[in-house]
Design an enzyme around this catalytic site. Sequence first.
Site, PDB file in Angstrom:
ATOM      1  N   GLU A 129      -3.976  -4.834  -4.141  1.00  0.00           N
ATOM      2  CA  GLU A 129      -3.962  -3.447  -4.621  1.00  0.00           C
ATOM      3  C   GLU A 129      -4.592  -3.362  -6.012  1.00  0.00           C
ATOM      4  O   GLU A 129      -5.384  -2.457  -6.293  1.00  0.00           O
ATOM      5  CB  GLU A 129      -2.529  -2.896  -4.632  1.00  0.00           C
ATOM      6  CG  GLU A 129      -1.981  -2.566  -3.262  1.00  0.00           C
ATOM      7  CD  GLU A 129      -2.745  -1.432  -2.596  1.00  0.00           C
ATOM      8  OE1 GLU A 129      -3.207  -0.512  -3.298  1.00  0.00           O
ATOM      9  OE2 GLU A 129      -2.903  -1.469  -1.361  1.00  0.00           O
TER      10      GLU A 129
ATOM     11  N   CYS B  92       0.834  -1.196   0.000  1.00  0.00           N
ATOM     12  CA  CYS B  92       0.000   0.000   0.000  1.00  0.00           C
ATOM     13  C   CYS B  92       0.871   1.250   0.000  1.00  0.00           C
ATOM     14  O   CYS B  92       0.591   2.213  -0.719  1.00  0.00           O
ATOM     15  CB  CYS B  92      -0.939   0.001   1.203  1.00  0.00           C
ATOM     16  SG  CYS B  92      -2.066   1.401   1.231  1.00  0.00           S
TER      17      CYS B  92
END
Length: 227
Positions: free
Chosen positions: A212, A142
Amino acid sequence: MHSAPEQQTWSARLWHDVESTFAAILAHPFVTGLTDGTLDDQVFAHYVAQDVHYLRDYARALAIVGAKAPTLADTAMFSRHAAEVFDVELQLHDELLPQLGLDPATLDAAPVAPTTRAYTSYLIATAYSGSFADGLAAVLPCYWIYAKVGAQLLEHGSPDRRYQSWIDSYGGEEFATTVAEVLAVTDRTGPTLTAADEAVARAHFTVTARYEWMFFDAAYRREQWPV
């Protein structure tokens, strides 16, 4: 006489595992739509709303990782980053939400989408039940992928000021500095791991890097619970 080649850093080894995932993220129509301005603003609104849910649990995961850190300095760093999620990134959302016609007061009542729930549950479970290295590897994509996406998109810019605001936040020097701090911890941690423990941590990194991509894709589809 040739000198011995430098040993590859752990972060470089980790990134090698997800290069194809990152390429897929850059090619996703959600990401390309940010820079060419074609992204439907309702899709972006769905993304921002889900990201608010995500960040609340991401901050908790960072706090758990920090609690398991081997040094007080590392604990302090992750604690600071967890606070910055609230102070900096949610401030960005406070600016974006009104522009997207979203009422911050109603976000708590909005359902957390399946991919958001799966990703944050994985982060917290890994941070809580795994080692410091496991948690670090799980939260790293992230940080790192957003910084790399932001840097790439910053080169192109966006005709939509809302999308440009998002790009500026993740492509800027301040966020890059934050990510560099975590990568420094990563490269100190890798050499301390046994081969077996390193393999487990790398697997977590690969999984959350894929999440993601899934997070962008779920937003693009405005994902809802199927039943």
